[in-house]
Enzyme design. Structure first.
Site, PDB file in Angstrom:
ATOM      1  N   TYR A  95       0.821  -1.219   0.000  1.00 43.78           N
ATOM      2  CA  TYR A  95       0.000   0.000   0.000  1.00 43.78           C
ATOM      3  C   TYR A  95       0.852   1.265   0.000  1.00 43.78           C
ATOM      4  O   TYR A  95       0.419   2.318  -0.452  1.00 43.78           O
ATOM      5  CB  TYR A  95      -0.902   0.042   1.240  1.00 43.78           C
ATOM      6  CG  TYR A  95      -2.217  -0.673   1.063  1.00 43.78           C
ATOM      7  CD1 TYR A  95      -2.257  -2.056   0.932  1.00 43.78           C
ATOM      8  CD2 TYR A  95      -3.408   0.036   1.039  1.00 43.78           C
ATOM      9  CE1 TYR A  95      -3.460  -2.712   0.785  1.00 43.78           C
ATOM     10  CE2 TYR A  95      -4.619  -0.623   0.899  1.00 43.78           C
ATOM     11  CZ  TYR A  95      -4.632  -1.986   0.773  1.00 43.78           C
ATOM     12  OH  TYR A  95      -5.842  -2.626   0.627  1.00 43.78           O
ATOM     13  N   ASP A 127      -3.250 -18.303   1.103  1.00 34.77           N
ATOM     14  CA  ASP A 127      -4.230 -18.996   0.253  1.00 34.77           C
ATOM     15  C   ASP A 127      -4.975 -20.059   1.056  1.00 34.77           C
ATOM     16  O   ASP A 127      -6.190 -20.215   0.952  1.00 34.77           O
ATOM     17  CB  ASP A 127      -3.572 -19.573  -1.010  1.00 34.77           C
ATOM     18  CG  ASP A 127      -2.283 -20.338  -0.732  1.00 34.77           C
ATOM     19  OD1 ASP A 127      -1.765 -20.268   0.403  1.00 34.77           O
ATOM     20  OD2 ASP A 127      -1.792 -21.006  -1.659  1.00 34.77           O
ATOM     21  N   ASP A 167      -6.548  -6.849   4.080  1.00 38.56           N
ATOM     22  CA  ASP A 167      -7.635  -6.192   3.348  1.00 38.56           C
ATOM     23  C   ASP A 167      -8.541  -7.248   2.732  1.00 38.56           C
ATOM     24  O   ASP A 167      -9.765  -7.212   2.884  1.00 38.56           O
ATOM     25  CB  ASP A 167      -7.035  -5.293   2.250  1.00 38.56           C
ATOM     26  CG  ASP A 167      -8.107  -4.626   1.412  1.00 38.56           C
ATOM     27  OD1 ASP A 167      -9.078  -4.130   2.003  1.00 38.56           O
ATOM     28  OD2 ASP A 167      -7.971  -4.620   0.168  1.00 38.56           O
ATOM     29  N   ASP A 216     -12.538  -8.786   4.157  1.00 33.39           N
ATOM     30  CA  ASP A 216     -13.779  -8.765   3.373  1.00 33.39           C
ATOM     31  C   ASP A 216     -14.377 -10.167   3.305  1.00 33.39           C
ATOM     32  O   ASP A 216     -15.583 -10.358   3.446  1.00 33.39           O
ATOM     33  CB  ASP A 216     -13.529  -8.259   1.940  1.00 33.39           C
ATOM     34  CG  ASP A 216     -13.796  -6.771   1.791  1.00 33.39           C
ATOM     35  OD1 ASP A 216     -13.511  -6.017   2.752  1.00 33.39           O
ATOM     36  OD2 ASP A 216     -14.283  -6.355   0.715  1.00 33.39           O
TER      37      ASP A 216
HETATM   38  C1  IPM Z   1     -10.426  -1.030   3.563  1.00 33.45           C
HETATM   39  C2  IPM Z   1     -10.584  -0.458   2.181  1.00 33.45           C
HETATM   40  C3  IPM Z   1      -9.391   0.413   1.858  1.00 33.45           C
HETATM   41  C4  IPM Z   1      -8.162  -0.452   1.895  1.00 33.45           C
HETATM   42  C5  IPM Z   1      -9.500   1.151   0.503  1.00 33.45           C
HETATM   43  C6  IPM Z   1     -10.748   1.991   0.411  1.00 33.45           C
HETATM   44  C7  IPM Z   1      -8.279   1.964   0.216  1.00 33.45           C
HETATM   45  O1  IPM Z   1     -10.755  -1.492   1.267  1.00 33.45           O
HETATM   46  O2  IPM Z   1     -10.333  -0.229   4.514  1.00 33.45           O
HETATM   47  O3  IPM Z   1     -10.387  -2.247   3.702  1.00 33.45           O
HETATM   48  O4  IPM Z   1      -7.840  -1.116   0.910  1.00 33.45           O
HETATM   49  O5  IPM Z   1      -7.501  -0.468   2.937  1.00 33.45           O
HETATM   50 MG    MG Z   2     -10.921  -3.402   2.133  1.00 39.72          MG
END
Ligand code: IPM
Ligand code: MG
Length: 357
Positions: A142, A223, A247, A251
């Site tokens: 990042y 993975d 990240d 999700d």
């Molecule tokens: C998160 C989001 C951010 C990230 C984006 C919006 C830059 O996906 O906070 O998980 O990738 O960190």
């Molecule tokens: Mg994210």
């Protein structure tokens, strides 16, 4: 106590969900005799539209001077074609870096009332899902050097991924300490079969594990982790990982709980300053419709009370209020199921606030 909160409502559903979290915080302040003072700062697309940048220098100062920062969400299709330097997400990364928010805690908990909303079968959920992802937030790919240009007669791009020992060690410590306060289990996620950054990561984590003999430590490849989260999520307690793996995995994990709309997060620094935000995005498709789920933001406000303000009982009261409202069958559209009561975003906020105290 008097606390100054910088509020970054942002774009899309950001302002709607933030309004509900503030409603709940105001109720907490009234019941427990605190005073929360809010300063609103534009961030993301709304700031680009007004000022040409996703956050102004003054806005950043306001974040630095606060006792904590509460964020909604940033971004949307309108700003997708902005140059990389002024994209809405850039502001989010800048705030993380400037405030030194290296430790991102993302609890993933399946509320039993929402078991039906989870895509996993009851037999797979087993003993329930209650894990915590500790994501490194100010390093890795990042924040590496970027390059797009010509190489050997064609266009090429690079994104550099770097980790220093000290960066790994400090997030490792947060993870071990947190595991100690939970069920005492820590899985460190890497890709040590391919990446040098991961090999360093693993070495430092092993060193740290010697200092925490009471924590059951294991390494797991990223993975395999993605697969195990679906196969048997109950095996996890705390997961620690680098920025991008965290990240992606957070999700994935959030979906196991039925809705990403439920998931809060805390981004912590060395001190008490932190930023608190739901892990979901700005959901432009439902923005302005008052149907978003504010619970992820409300639970983020609870984390703010717990981590930045050391207000544990106030934080508990918010979490309990959310639990009660779910028990009573109230649901926003994303978690609604036959037999439950569908409510709007603002109604959900009022219901939760009404249960405080
Ligand atoms: C998160 C989001 C951010 C990230 C984006 C919006 C830059 O996906 O906070 O998980 O990738 O960190
Ligand atoms: Mg994210």
């Amino acid at each position: 106590m008097d606390k100054r909160i910088t509020v970054l409502a942002g774009d899309g559903i950001g302002p709607e969900i933030i309004r509900e979290a503030v409603k709940v915080l105001d109720r907490v302040a009234a019941v427990y005799g605190h005073s929360f003072d809010y300063t609103y700062v534009d961030i993301g697309g709304c700031s680009i539209d007004k000022y040409g940048v996703p956050i102004t220098d003054e806005g950043m100062q306001t974040c630095l001077q606060a006792d904590s920062v509460l964020l909604g969400a940033v971004g949307g299709p309108k700003w997708d074609n902005c140059p990389p330097q002024i994209r809405p997400e850039k502001a989010l990364l800048a705030v993380r870096k400037t405030l030194g928010l290296f430790a991102n805690l993302r609890p993933t908990k399946l509320f039993p009332q929402l078991a039906e909303a989870s895509p996993l079968k009851a037999s797979v959920i087993g003993g329930g899902i209650d894990l915590l992802i500790v994501r490194e937030l100010t390093g890795g790919v990042y924040f590496g050097k970027r390059f797009t240009g010509e190489e050997d007669g064609e266009v090429a791009a690079h994104d550099d991924m770097t980790y220093r020992e000290s960066e790994i060690r400090r997030i490792g410590r947060v993870a071990f300490e947190t595991a100690r306060l939970r069920r005492g289990k820590l899985a460190s996620v890497d890709k040590a079969n391919v990446l040098d950054t991961s090999r360093l990561w693993r070495r430092i984590m092993h060193e740290l594990s010697e200092e925490y003999p009471d924590v059951a430590y294991s390494d797991i490849l990223v993975d395999n982790t993605a697969m195990q989260l679906i196969r048997n999520p109950a095996q996890f307690d705390v997961i620690v990982t680098e920025n991008m793996f965290g990240d992606i995995l957070s999700d994935e994990a959030s979906m196991l709980t039925g809705s990403i709309g439920m998931m809060p997060s805390a981004s912590l620094s060395d001190g008490t300053l932190g930023m608190y935000e739901p892990i979901h995005g700005s959901a432009p498709d439902i923005a302005g419709m008052n149907i978003a789920n504010p619970l992820g933001t409300i639970l983020s406000a609870a984390m703010m009370l717990r981590y930045s303000f050391a207000m544990a009982k106030e934080a508990d009261s918010i979490e309990q209020a959310v639990n009660t409202v779910l028990d009573e069958g109230y649901r926003t559209g994303d978690i609604w199921a036959e037999g439950t009561k569908k409510v709007l975003c603002s109604e959900m906020g009022s219901l939760v606030a009404g249960k405080i105290g």
